[in-house]
Design an enzyme around this catalytic site. Sequence first.
Site, PDB file in Angstrom:
ATOM      1  N   ASN A  28     -55.879  29.322   4.282  1.00  0.00           N
ATOM      2  CA  ASN A  28     -55.735  30.511   3.425  1.00  0.00           C
ATOM      3  C   ASN A  28     -55.916  31.728   4.327  1.00  0.00           C
ATOM      4  O   ASN A  28     -56.265  31.611   5.499  1.00  0.00           O
ATOM      5  CB  ASN A  28     -56.757  30.494   2.271  1.00  0.00           C
ATOM      6  CG  ASN A  28     -58.182  30.456   2.774  1.00  0.00           C
ATOM      7  OD1 ASN A  28     -58.619  31.317   3.525  1.00  0.00           O
ATOM      8  ND2 ASN A  28     -58.899  29.414   2.394  1.00  0.00           N
ATOM      9  N   VAL A  37     -56.180  19.925   2.757  1.00  0.00           N
ATOM     10  CA  VAL A  37     -56.084  19.553   4.183  1.00  0.00           C
ATOM     11  C   VAL A  37     -56.925  20.505   5.038  1.00  0.00           C
ATOM     12  O   VAL A  37     -57.490  20.111   6.060  1.00  0.00           O
ATOM     13  CB  VAL A  37     -54.605  19.531   4.632  1.00  0.00           C
ATOM     14  CG1 VAL A  37     -53.996  20.926   4.696  1.00  0.00           C
ATOM     15  CG2 VAL A  37     -54.451  18.808   5.962  1.00  0.00           C
ATOM     16  N   ASP A  38     -57.090  21.727   4.587  1.00  0.00           N
ATOM     17  CA  ASP A  38     -57.937  22.709   5.296  1.00  0.00           C
ATOM     18  C   ASP A  38     -59.370  22.175   5.388  1.00  0.00           C
ATOM     19  O   ASP A  38     -59.993  22.144   6.459  1.00  0.00           O
ATOM     20  CB  ASP A  38     -57.890  24.018   4.500  1.00  0.00           C
ATOM     21  CG  ASP A  38     -58.457  25.212   5.253  1.00  0.00           C
ATOM     22  OD1 ASP A  38     -58.574  26.283   4.637  1.00  0.00           O
ATOM     23  OD2 ASP A  38     -58.768  25.074   6.449  1.00  0.00           O
ATOM     24  N   SER A 121     -48.308  24.370   1.381  1.00  0.00           N
ATOM     25  CA  SER A 121     -48.191  24.990   0.053  1.00  0.00           C
ATOM     26  C   SER A 121     -47.935  24.006  -1.081  1.00  0.00           C
ATOM     27  O   SER A 121     -47.860  24.433  -2.244  1.00  0.00           O
ATOM     28  CB  SER A 121     -47.066  26.052   0.029  1.00  0.00           C
ATOM     29  OG  SER A 121     -47.510  27.241   0.635  1.00  0.00           O
ATOM     30  N   GLY A 123     -49.824  21.640  -2.295  1.00  0.00           N
ATOM     31  CA  GLY A 123     -51.013  21.178  -3.022  1.00  0.00           C
ATOM     32  C   GLY A 123     -51.518  22.270  -3.936  1.00  0.00           C
ATOM     33  O   GLY A 123     -50.837  22.661  -4.901  1.00  0.00           O
ATOM     34  N   TYR A 125     -51.429  25.328  -3.669  1.00  0.00           N
ATOM     35  CA  TYR A 125     -50.533  26.495  -3.813  1.00  0.00           C
ATOM     36  C   TYR A 125     -49.304  26.207  -4.670  1.00  0.00           C
ATOM     37  O   TYR A 125     -48.495  27.098  -4.916  1.00  0.00           O
ATOM     38  CB  TYR A 125     -50.152  27.050  -2.438  1.00  0.00           C
ATOM     39  CG  TYR A 125     -51.246  27.890  -1.778  1.00  0.00           C
ATOM     40  CD1 TYR A 125     -52.477  28.075  -2.404  1.00  0.00           C
ATOM     41  CD2 TYR A 125     -51.061  28.482  -0.542  1.00  0.00           C
ATOM     42  CE1 TYR A 125     -53.472  28.835  -1.821  1.00  0.00           C
ATOM     43  CE2 TYR A 125     -52.050  29.248   0.057  1.00  0.00           C
ATOM     44  CZ  TYR A 125     -53.257  29.427  -0.593  1.00  0.00           C
ATOM     45  OH  TYR A 125     -54.246  30.179   0.012  1.00  0.00           O
TER      46      TYR A 125
HETATM   47  N1  APR Z   1     -53.775  14.841   5.675  1.00  0.00           N
HETATM   48  C1  APR Z   1     -52.498  15.178   5.367  1.00  0.00           C
HETATM   49  N2  APR Z   1     -52.154  15.866   4.262  1.00  0.00           N
HETATM   50  C2  APR Z   1     -53.164  16.211   3.427  1.00  0.00           C
HETATM   51  C3  APR Z   1     -54.522  15.901   3.679  1.00  0.00           C
HETATM   52  C4  APR Z   1     -54.803  15.177   4.860  1.00  0.00           C
HETATM   53  N3  APR Z   1     -56.056  14.838   5.192  1.00  0.00           N
HETATM   54  N4  APR Z   1     -55.273  16.395   2.645  1.00  0.00           N
HETATM   55  C5  APR Z   1     -54.420  16.970   1.792  1.00  0.00           C
HETATM   56  N5  APR Z   1     -53.145  16.856   2.242  1.00  0.00           N
HETATM   57  C6  APR Z   1     -51.899  17.316   1.633  1.00  0.00           C
HETATM   58  C7  APR Z   1     -51.921  17.560   0.149  1.00  0.00           C
HETATM   59  O1  APR Z   1     -51.811  16.330  -0.568  1.00  0.00           O
HETATM   60  C8  APR Z   1     -50.671  18.421   0.003  1.00  0.00           C
HETATM   61  O2  APR Z   1     -49.511  17.601  -0.054  1.00  0.00           O
HETATM   62  O3  APR Z   1     -51.577  18.586   2.177  1.00  0.00           O
HETATM   63  C9  APR Z   1     -50.646  19.218   1.306  1.00  0.00           C
HETATM   64  C10 APR Z   1     -51.063  20.681   1.169  1.00  0.00           C
HETATM   65  O4  APR Z   1     -52.021  20.785   0.134  1.00  0.00           O
HETATM   66  P1  APR Z   1     -53.311  21.763   0.263  1.00  0.00           P
HETATM   67  O5  APR Z   1     -54.224  21.225   1.264  1.00  0.00           O
HETATM   68  O6  APR Z   1     -53.820  21.971  -1.125  1.00  0.00           O
HETATM   69  O7  APR Z   1     -52.713  23.127   0.847  1.00  0.00           O
HETATM   70  P2  APR Z   1     -51.882  24.274   0.126  1.00  0.00           P
HETATM   71  O8  APR Z   1     -51.138  23.792  -1.068  1.00  0.00           O
HETATM   72  O9  APR Z   1     -51.105  24.928   1.242  1.00  0.00           O
HETATM   73  O10 APR Z   1     -53.018  25.264  -0.403  1.00  0.00           O
HETATM   74  C11 APR Z   1     -53.775  25.961   0.550  1.00  0.00           C
HETATM   75  O11 APR Z   1     -55.834  25.208  -0.373  1.00  0.00           O
HETATM   76  O12 APR Z   1     -57.444  24.056   0.729  1.00  0.00           O
HETATM   77  C12 APR Z   1     -57.076  25.303   0.328  1.00  0.00           C
HETATM   78  O13 APR Z   1     -58.019  26.729   2.006  1.00  0.00           O
HETATM   79  C13 APR Z   1     -56.809  26.207   1.498  1.00  0.00           C
HETATM   80  O14 APR Z   1     -56.706  28.117   0.096  1.00  0.00           O
HETATM   81  C14 APR Z   1     -55.926  27.214   0.844  1.00  0.00           C
HETATM   82  C15 APR Z   1     -55.071  26.374  -0.103  1.00  0.00           C
END
Ligand code: APR
Length: 179
Positions: A28, A37-38, A121, A123, A125
């Site tokens: 973020n 994943v963050d 984005s 997940g 987002y």
């Molecule tokens: N390895 C690979 N992919 C992963 C993992 C992992 N360990 N954990 C989650 N994912 C996938 C999710 O299933 C999704 O398909 O990563 C993709 C992105 O999802 P999010 O992590 O929710 O990221 P995003 O949608 O970009 O949202 C970002 O979420 O975690 C917070 O700090 C982050 O505010 C930011 C927002």
Amino acid sequence: MQTANRRIEVLEGDITKLAVDAIVNAANNSLLGGGGVDGAIHRAAGPELLAECRNLGGCATGAAKATRGYRLPAPWVIHTVGPVWTGGARGEPVLLASCYRECLLLARELGLRRIAFPAISCGVYGYPLELASNIAVRELLAHFAGETTLEQVNLVAFSPEVAQAYRRALVETADQSAG
Ligand code: APR
């Protein structure tokens, strides 16, 4: 010369386990960690990652910044901030494409050969998976059409449905380029 499509590999699993040159973090704007994943990347990398991120002054949506990987098997993390999906009429496609392009350019600047992307984005987002995977594949192919140090890019799916979306996007793009 490998065809561009063969330089793109879909993997299913946890991106924090991959011993590639860099893994991409879907962060973020604060770069101070979060869930998804963050959260997984920060947990696996250890506290030194957050300490380095604190000095980066955040990251704009669509931009990319690199840090060390610390306790991760990957020596680098490339942090990028994807757009929050609000229906697609507020520049989300351009911003998501920018995430992929900026991460690839930064990887090339660092002279990296193999990097791995999560589904940015798609997940928290809320970006629709089909639209996002088309953008991801399009940007990877565009990058591979030019000079680059990258030899392989992994699209990492955390679920079978994400893997299927990536594979579909690759097949459809290959069909289009075959004319
Ligand atoms: N390895 C690979 N992919 C992963 C993992 C992992 N360990 N954990 C989650 N994912 C996938 C999710 O299933 C999704 O398909 O990563 C993709 C992105 O999802 P999010 O992590 O929710 O990221 P995003 O949608 O970009 O949202 C970002 O979420 O975690 C917070 O700090 C982050 O505010 C930011 C927002």
